[in-house]
Write a protein that holds these residues in place. Sequence first.
Motif, PDB file in Angstrom:
ATOM      1  N   LEU A 124       0.723  -1.650  -0.022  1.00 19.41           N
ATOM      2  CA  LEU A 124      -0.281  -0.313   0.242  1.00 19.41           C
ATOM      3  C   LEU A 124       0.799   1.501   0.336  1.00 19.41           C
ATOM      4  O   LEU A 124       0.704   2.116  -0.936  1.00 19.41           O
ATOM      5  CB  LEU A 124      -1.310  -0.312   1.390  1.00 19.41           C
ATOM      6  N   ASN A 125       1.702   1.502   1.299  1.00 12.97           N
ATOM      7  CA  ASN A 125       2.771   2.119   0.657  1.00 12.97           C
ATOM      8  C   ASN A 125       3.511   2.655  -0.484  1.00 12.97           C
ATOM      9  O   ASN A 125       3.829   3.642  -0.744  1.00 12.97           O
ATOM     10  CB  ASN A 125       4.074   2.055   1.994  1.00 12.97           C
ATOM     11  N   LEU A 126       3.661   1.496  -1.327  1.00 13.67           N
ATOM     12  CA  LEU A 126       4.791   1.617  -2.544  1.00 13.67           C
ATOM     13  C   LEU A 126       4.047   1.739  -3.673  1.00 13.67           C
ATOM     14  O   LEU A 126       4.238   3.107  -4.358  1.00 13.67           O
ATOM     15  CB  LEU A 126       5.197   0.384  -2.824  1.00 13.67           C
ATOM     16  N   TYR A 127       2.345   1.915  -2.927  1.00 13.56           N
ATOM     17  CA  TYR A 127       0.876   2.564  -4.363  1.00 13.56           C
ATOM     18  C   TYR A 127       1.784   4.099  -3.914  1.00 13.56           C
ATOM     19  O   TYR A 127       1.390   4.622  -4.956  1.00 13.56           O
ATOM     20  CB  TYR A 127       0.020   1.621  -4.474  1.00 13.56           C
ATOM     21  N   HIS A 128       1.247   3.861  -2.527  1.00 11.93           N
ATOM     22  CA  HIS A 128       0.738   5.497  -2.033  1.00 11.93           C
ATOM     23  C   HIS A 128       2.180   7.056  -2.277  1.00 11.93           C
ATOM     24  O   HIS A 128       1.676   7.568  -2.912  1.00 11.93           O
ATOM     25  CB  HIS A 128       0.573   5.569  -0.845  1.00 11.93           C
ATOM     26  N   GLY A 129       3.025   6.162  -2.431  1.00 13.17           N
ATOM     27  CA  GLY A 129       4.400   6.665  -2.759  1.00 13.17           C
ATOM     28  C   GLY A 129       4.185   7.040  -4.159  1.00 13.17           C
ATOM     29  O   GLY A 129       4.493   8.131  -4.229  1.00 13.17           O
ATOM     30  N   ARG A 130       4.032   6.038  -4.628  1.00 17.58           N
ATOM     31  CA  ARG A 130       4.282   6.246  -5.960  1.00 17.58           C
ATOM     32  C   ARG A 130       2.636   7.422  -6.714  1.00 17.58           C
ATOM     33  O   ARG A 130       3.277   7.917  -8.109  1.00 17.58           O
ATOM     34  CB  ARG A 130       3.930   4.945  -7.210  1.00 17.58           C
ATOM     35  N   PHE A 131       1.613   7.811  -6.247  1.00 23.56           N
ATOM     36  CA  PHE A 131       1.166   7.881  -6.514  1.00 23.56           C
ATOM     37  C   PHE A 131       0.502   9.287  -5.670  1.00 23.56           C
ATOM     38  O   PHE A 131      -0.685   8.812  -4.448  1.00 23.56           O
ATOM     39  CB  PHE A 131      -0.312   7.889  -7.647  1.00 23.56           C
TER      40      PHE A 131
END
Length: 235
Positions: free
Chosen positions: A95-102
């Motif tokens: 989840l953090n990877l996704y939110h970090g990317r977007f």
Amino acid sequence: EADLSQAEARIVGYLAEDERLIDLFTRGQGFDIHAENAAHLFHYGKVGDVTKPERQVAKKLVHAANYGMGALGFQDALRQDFGMEVSRVEAERFLNLYHGRFPRIRMWHAQVEAELARSRILTTPLGRKRRFFGRWNHDLLRDAYAFVPQSTVADILNRGLMALYQELPTVDEKARLVLTVHDSVVVECRPSHLHPVLRLLRARLERPVVIHRRTCTIPVEMKSGPTWADLSPVT
């Protein structure tokens, strides 16, 4: 079959005004945001290296992150939908990877919450309104995040269906709408009238919608075949 491609994820990108996400979606027909995200999550150099189960995880992650699911909920969704066991730490990392990317996805969540706190009413780009009742809690917020994207896609599809109901007989008097499945429409027609019907499907389902002064058009992916079980992509 005509399928609105990655419809809700596209609408979320425009609602959040996330430039990276919008740029990915404007790469052209055939682009797969879920495979792209899977390559990023699993550290592949090429999208072509992504396996089908990894793409499914990424697709589930997109919906989980876009609609405010936490690590425990995402962990449970992977277990129930795919029989996949991941730790809470790993689910949170995804989840953090996704939110970090977007990063603007969470900013859009904050905007939804502010509007909800102000009026309890949300309005879609197509003018549909919903008033949210009940206690302020995580379930209410998740419903609110999902309302505008899901309702917008449903209205695009339903407006297309109404037009198709009127116009299909003018292209092929034997053609008929069979059913809808999620964001897709299944139509029967005579083989000799296939290409005019395909053109009509694309024209009526690829309906532009203006979101934050930008025009978003969800592309339609087409398949055809002698039966619903034997469909192949049509370019």
